[in-house]
Motif scaffolding. Structure first.
Motif, PDB file in Angstrom:
ATOM      1  N   MET A   1       0.995   7.950   0.651  1.00 56.64           N
ATOM      2  CA  MET A   1       1.379   7.407  -0.634  1.00 56.64           C
ATOM      3  C   MET A   1       1.006   5.920  -0.676  1.00 56.64           C
ATOM      4  O   MET A   1       1.330   5.173   0.229  1.00 56.64           O
ATOM      5  N   GLN A   2       0.339   5.529  -1.728  1.00 60.91           N
ATOM      6  CA  GLN A   2      -0.083   4.144  -1.867  1.00 60.91           C
ATOM      7  C   GLN A   2       0.912   3.380  -2.742  1.00 60.91           C
ATOM      8  O   GLN A   2       1.382   3.887  -3.757  1.00 60.91           O
ATOM      9  N   HIS A   3       1.256   2.159  -2.323  1.00 64.89           N
ATOM     10  CA  HIS A   3       2.182   1.329  -3.084  1.00 64.89           C
ATOM     11  C   HIS A   3       1.407   0.227  -3.773  1.00 64.89           C
ATOM     12  O   HIS A   3       0.454  -0.306  -3.219  1.00 64.89           O
ATOM     13  N   ARG A   4       1.848  -0.110  -4.957  1.00 69.57           N
ATOM     14  CA  ARG A   4       1.206  -1.164  -5.720  1.00 69.57           C
ATOM     15  C   ARG A   4       2.290  -2.054  -6.301  1.00 69.57           C
ATOM     16  O   ARG A   4       3.326  -1.577  -6.754  1.00 69.57           O
ATOM     17  N   THR A   5       2.046  -3.345  -6.319  1.00 68.42           N
ATOM     18  CA  THR A   5       2.988  -4.293  -6.892  1.00 68.42           C
ATOM     19  C   THR A   5       2.372  -4.890  -8.145  1.00 68.42           C
ATOM     20  O   THR A   5       1.180  -5.203  -8.163  1.00 68.42           O
TER      21      THR A   5
END
Length: 105
Positions: A1-5
């Motif tokens: 799972m990729q996280h983005r801010t």
């Protein structure tokens, strides 16, 4: 799972003049991800038969449009359902955070 801010600035106005309803109005000031995000959240006390204490009913009205999506797309069923799903997941996370905060008291 990729996280983005991403960064989002909202103008939030609380209106508690009506003791039967706390209303929170929010309007998008700036966002890296959204071109439109505004709405109103209403919280009302309710008594549930058989359950002691007061519960809260909440109602959320919002207008959301990610950047790069043409405005007419939000009226299409597929895009509307996608945005509704995103909003529901966000609301679930908020309510989980509220439950954790209440548990700490």
């Amino acid at each position: 799972m990729q996280h983005r801010t991403f960064s989002t600035w909202l103008k939030v106005t609380e209106d508690c003049r009506d003791t039967g309803c706390l209303s929170v109005q929010f309007d998008l000031m700036h966002s890296d991800l959204l071109s439109q995000f505004n709405g109103r959240w209403e919280l009302r006390p309710v008594e549930v038969p058989g359950i002691p204490g007061i519960s809260t009913a909440s109602e959320l009205h919002q207008d959301v449009l990610p950047k790069g999506v043409p405005p007419f797309m939000k009226n299409l069923p597929v895009m509307g359902n996608l945005l509704r799903g995103v909003a529901l997941r966000a609301m679930r996370r908020i309510m989980e955070d509220v439950q954790v905060a209440v548990g700490k008291q």
